[in-house]
Design a protein around this motif. Structure first.
Motif, PDB file in Angstrom:
ATOM      1  N   LEU A 119       0.828  -1.186   0.000  1.00  0.00           N
ATOM      2  CA  LEU A 119       0.000   0.000   0.000  1.00  0.00           C
ATOM      3  C   LEU A 119       0.864   1.239   0.000  1.00  0.00           C
ATOM      4  CD1 LEU A 119      -2.818   1.310   0.220  1.00  0.00           C
ATOM      5  CD2 LEU A 119      -2.594   1.146   2.695  1.00  0.00           C
ATOM      6  N   SER A 120       0.596   2.146  -0.923  1.00  0.00           N
ATOM      7  CA  SER A 120       1.297   3.422  -0.952  1.00  0.00           C
ATOM      8  C   SER A 120       0.544   4.397  -0.064  1.00  0.00           C
ATOM      9  CB  SER A 120       1.353   3.957  -2.378  1.00  0.00           C
ATOM     10  OG  SER A 120       1.884   5.254  -2.388  1.00  0.00           O
ATOM     11  N   GLN A 121       1.222   4.987   0.885  1.00  0.00           N
ATOM     12  CA  GLN A 121       0.584   5.894   1.816  1.00  0.00           C
ATOM     13  C   GLN A 121       0.685   7.342   1.352  1.00  0.00           C
ATOM     14  OE1 GLN A 121      -1.219   4.866   4.319  1.00  0.00           O
ATOM     15  NE2 GLN A 121      -0.712   2.725   4.017  1.00  0.00           N
ATOM     16  N   SER A 122       1.038   7.566   0.091  1.00  0.00           N
ATOM     17  CA  SER A 122       1.243   8.926  -0.389  1.00  0.00           C
ATOM     18  C   SER A 122      -0.058   9.729  -0.431  1.00  0.00           C
ATOM     19  CB  SER A 122       1.900   8.910  -1.764  1.00  0.00           C
ATOM     20  OG  SER A 122       1.079   8.235  -2.686  1.00  0.00           O
ATOM     21  N   GLN A 123      -1.189   9.102  -0.663  1.00  0.00           N
ATOM     22  CA  GLN A 123      -2.460   9.804  -0.700  1.00  0.00           C
ATOM     23  C   GLN A 123      -3.538   8.926  -0.082  1.00  0.00           C
ATOM     24  OE1 GLN A 123      -3.666  11.429  -4.398  1.00  0.00           O
ATOM     25  NE2 GLN A 123      -1.646  12.145  -4.962  1.00  0.00           N
ATOM     26  N   PRO A 124      -4.414   9.523   0.737  1.00  0.00           N
ATOM     27  CA  PRO A 124      -5.478   8.717   1.342  1.00  0.00           C
ATOM     28  C   PRO A 124      -6.516   8.236   0.331  1.00  0.00           C
ATOM     29  CG  PRO A 124      -5.701  11.030   1.949  1.00  0.00           C
ATOM     30  CD  PRO A 124      -4.417  10.894   1.186  1.00  0.00           C
ATOM     31  N   TYR A 125      -6.821   9.052  -0.689  1.00  0.00           N
ATOM     32  CA  TYR A 125      -7.757   8.641  -1.734  1.00  0.00           C
ATOM     33  C   TYR A 125      -7.321   9.299  -3.029  1.00  0.00           C
ATOM     34  CZ  TYR A 125     -11.825   7.951  -4.648  1.00  0.00           C
ATOM     35  OH  TYR A 125     -12.643   7.580  -5.684  1.00  0.00           O
ATOM     36  N   LEU A 126      -7.366   8.538  -4.106  1.00  0.00           N
ATOM     37  CA  LEU A 126      -6.984   9.035  -5.413  1.00  0.00           C
ATOM     38  C   LEU A 126      -8.124   8.740  -6.375  1.00  0.00           C
ATOM     39  CD1 LEU A 126      -4.348  10.320  -6.575  1.00  0.00           C
ATOM     40  CD2 LEU A 126      -3.698   8.035  -7.293  1.00  0.00           C
ATOM     41  N   THR A 127      -8.525   9.715  -7.158  1.00  0.00           N
ATOM     42  CA  THR A 127      -9.574   9.466  -8.145  1.00  0.00           C
ATOM     43  C   THR A 127      -9.012   8.592  -9.263  1.00  0.00           C
ATOM     44  OG1 THR A 127      -9.045  11.391  -9.513  1.00  0.00           O
ATOM     45  CG2 THR A 127     -10.613  11.729  -7.674  1.00  0.00           C
ATOM     46  N   PRO A 128      -9.869   7.871  -9.982  1.00  0.00           N
ATOM     47  CA  PRO A 128      -9.374   7.075 -11.105  1.00  0.00           C
ATOM     48  C   PRO A 128      -8.649   7.928 -12.145  1.00  0.00           C
ATOM     49  CG  PRO A 128     -11.601   6.409 -10.562  1.00  0.00           C
ATOM     50  CD  PRO A 128     -11.296   7.626  -9.732  1.00  0.00           C
ATOM     51  N   GLU A 129      -9.146   9.118 -12.399  1.00  0.00           N
ATOM     52  CA  GLU A 129      -8.528   9.999 -13.384  1.00  0.00           C
ATOM     53  C   GLU A 129      -7.128  10.417 -12.947  1.00  0.00           C
ATOM     54  OE1 GLU A 129     -12.801   9.837 -13.627  1.00  0.00           O
ATOM     55  OE2 GLU A 129     -11.580  10.527 -11.958  1.00  0.00           O
ATOM     56  N   ALA A 130      -6.988  10.787 -11.661  1.00  0.00           N
ATOM     57  CA  ALA A 130      -5.675  11.190 -11.138  1.00  0.00           C
ATOM     58  C   ALA A 130      -4.709  10.008 -11.159  1.00  0.00           C
ATOM     59  CB  ALA A 130      -5.814  11.746  -9.724  1.00  0.00           C
ATOM     60  N   TYR A 131      -5.207   8.819 -10.844  1.00  0.00           N
ATOM     61  CA  TYR A 131      -4.380   7.610 -10.890  1.00  0.00           C
ATOM     62  C   TYR A 131      -3.839   7.371 -12.298  1.00  0.00           C
ATOM     63  CZ  TYR A 131      -3.491   2.647 -11.650  1.00  0.00           C
ATOM     64  OH  TYR A 131      -2.945   1.455 -12.063  1.00  0.00           O
TER      65      TYR A 131
ATOM     66  N   ILE B 268       7.396   3.550 -10.901  1.00  0.00           N
ATOM     67  CA  ILE B 268       6.926   2.302 -10.298  1.00  0.00           C
ATOM     68  C   ILE B 268       5.468   2.093 -10.712  1.00  0.00           C
ATOM     69  CG2 ILE B 268       6.468   1.087  -8.137  1.00  0.00           C
ATOM     70  CD1 ILE B 268       8.554   2.948  -6.837  1.00  0.00           C
ATOM     71  N   LYS B 269       5.125   0.867 -11.116  1.00  0.00           N
ATOM     72  CA  LYS B 269       3.739   0.564 -11.445  1.00  0.00           C
ATOM     73  C   LYS B 269       2.939   0.412 -10.157  1.00  0.00           C
ATOM     74  CE  LYS B 269       4.370  -3.084 -13.866  1.00  0.00           C
ATOM     75  NZ  LYS B 269       4.237  -4.252 -14.713  1.00  0.00           N
ATOM     76  N   HIS B 270       1.676   0.854 -10.201  1.00  0.00           N
ATOM     77  CA  HIS B 270       0.765   0.724  -9.065  1.00  0.00           C
ATOM     78  C   HIS B 270      -0.553   0.140  -9.549  1.00  0.00           C
ATOM     79  CE1 HIS B 270       3.416   4.099  -7.933  1.00  0.00           C
ATOM     80  NE2 HIS B 270       3.298   3.622  -6.706  1.00  0.00           N
ATOM     81  N   GLU B 271      -1.128  -0.741  -8.763  1.00  0.00           N
ATOM     82  CA  GLU B 271      -2.492  -1.164  -9.037  1.00  0.00           C
ATOM     83  C   GLU B 271      -3.412  -0.251  -8.220  1.00  0.00           C
ATOM     84  OE1 GLU B 271      -2.211  -5.662 -10.547  1.00  0.00           O
ATOM     85  OE2 GLU B 271      -2.388  -5.496  -8.374  1.00  0.00           O
ATOM     86  N   TYR B 272      -4.639  -0.096  -8.696  1.00  0.00           N
ATOM     87  CA  TYR B 272      -5.584   0.842  -8.105  1.00  0.00           C
ATOM     88  C   TYR B 272      -6.801   0.076  -7.630  1.00  0.00           C
ATOM     89  CZ  TYR B 272      -8.938   4.751  -7.965  1.00  0.00           C
ATOM     90  OH  TYR B 272      -9.884   5.674  -7.585  1.00  0.00           O
ATOM     91  N   ILE B 273      -7.103   0.184  -6.338  1.00  0.00           N
ATOM     92  CA  ILE B 273      -8.260  -0.507  -5.781  1.00  0.00           C
ATOM     93  C   ILE B 273      -9.067   0.493  -4.976  1.00  0.00           C
ATOM     94  CG2 ILE B 273      -9.076  -2.397  -4.321  1.00  0.00           C
ATOM     95  CD1 ILE B 273      -6.399  -3.813  -4.908  1.00  0.00           C
ATOM     96  N   GLN B 274     -10.170   0.939  -5.573  1.00  0.00           N
ATOM     97  CA  GLN B 274     -11.142   1.801  -4.912  1.00  0.00           C
ATOM     98  C   GLN B 274     -10.498   2.999  -4.202  1.00  0.00           C
ATOM     99  OE1 GLN B 274     -13.029  -1.254  -2.611  1.00  0.00           O
ATOM    100  NE2 GLN B 274     -14.286  -1.904  -4.326  1.00  0.00           N
TER     101      GLN B 274
ATOM    102  N   ASN C 245     -14.407  -0.224  -9.496  1.00  0.00           N
ATOM    103  CA  ASN C 245     -13.466   0.890  -9.424  1.00  0.00           C
ATOM    104  C   ASN C 245     -12.048   0.381  -9.152  1.00  0.00           C
ATOM    105  OD1 ASN C 245     -12.604   3.561  -9.499  1.00  0.00           O
ATOM    106  ND2 ASN C 245     -13.057   3.914  -7.339  1.00  0.00           N
ATOM    107  N   ILE C 246     -11.607  -0.562 -10.010  1.00  0.00           N
ATOM    108  CA  ILE C 246     -10.304  -1.221  -9.849  1.00  0.00           C
ATOM    109  C   ILE C 246      -9.560  -1.234 -11.174  1.00  0.00           C
ATOM    110  CG2 ILE C 246      -9.213  -3.498  -9.484  1.00  0.00           C
ATOM    111  CD1 ILE C 246     -11.318  -4.043  -7.345  1.00  0.00           C
TER     112      ILE C 246
END
Length: 195
Positions: A3-15, A24-30, A78-79
């Protein structure tokens, strides 16, 4: 995944925008992002073998093969995941440059740190993709492939392949020997190869 603690919530668009320039690649889960770890020699070799044989098979068919750097989008949850390999034969996927929404085949090469997630949460999440016909898990510690195939009643059936068997992927009308999948892979002396 970490888990990346850089942001508490990221929108899909921002991701999606941040992934374009991320080292670094990141997966996005909700709304949360998870850093992806590097891969072992066996993982990379198996993936390369599959790319070589699958790419030749689907050439000219209208299907596209994507490896590691293309995201699968599960809109209903939203993944965004990065499957090791993904095939889409749906022309609608040509509309998306940084992710695909309609894969028919997803393959994950298992790692000790990701096997539980790949078999559990990811498989459950991927089942939300109506286009997905097969979800394939490839062991890197022994010659074994588990293929989960959606049947005519929309139920998932397990087909396990071991030893000298031929791997069958009905979603793309494909078969090959497990020896082709595991070419040049060296198993540790402590790891048991299923015959």
């Amino acid at each position: 995944m970490i888990l990346s603690q850089s942001q508490p919530y990221l929108t899909p668009e921002a991701y999606l925008e941040s992934e374009k320039t991320s080292q670094i690649k990141h997966e996005y889960i909700q709304g949360q992002i998870y850093a992806m770890a590097g891969a072992s020699d066996a993982h990379v070799t198996i993936t390369a073998n599959l790319v070589a044989i699958l790419r030749n098979h689907i050439r000219g068919s209208g299907c596209r093969l994507y490896v590691a750097d293309m995201k699968a989008r599960i809109e209903s949850l939203n993944i965004y995941y990065y499957p090791d390999l993904m095939v889409t034969c749906d022309p609608r996927d040509a509309n998306f440059d940084y992710f695909k929404r309609y894969p028919c085949l997803i393959i994950e090469v298992l790692s000790p740190s990701t096997e539980a997630i790949d078999r559990g949460d990811k498989f459950s999440d991927y089942q939300e993709l109506e286009s997905l016909q097969e979800y394939v898990l490839v062991s890197q510690t022994r010659q074994r492939v588990d293929c989960f195939r959606r049947n005519d009643q929309a139920r998932w059936e397990l087909y396990s392949y071991r030893g000298n068997q031929d791997l069958q992927l009905s979603s793309i009308n494909f078969s090959c020997t497990l020896a082709d999948v595991y070419e040049d892979v060296s198993f540790s002396i402590n790891e048991v190869q299923v015959k």
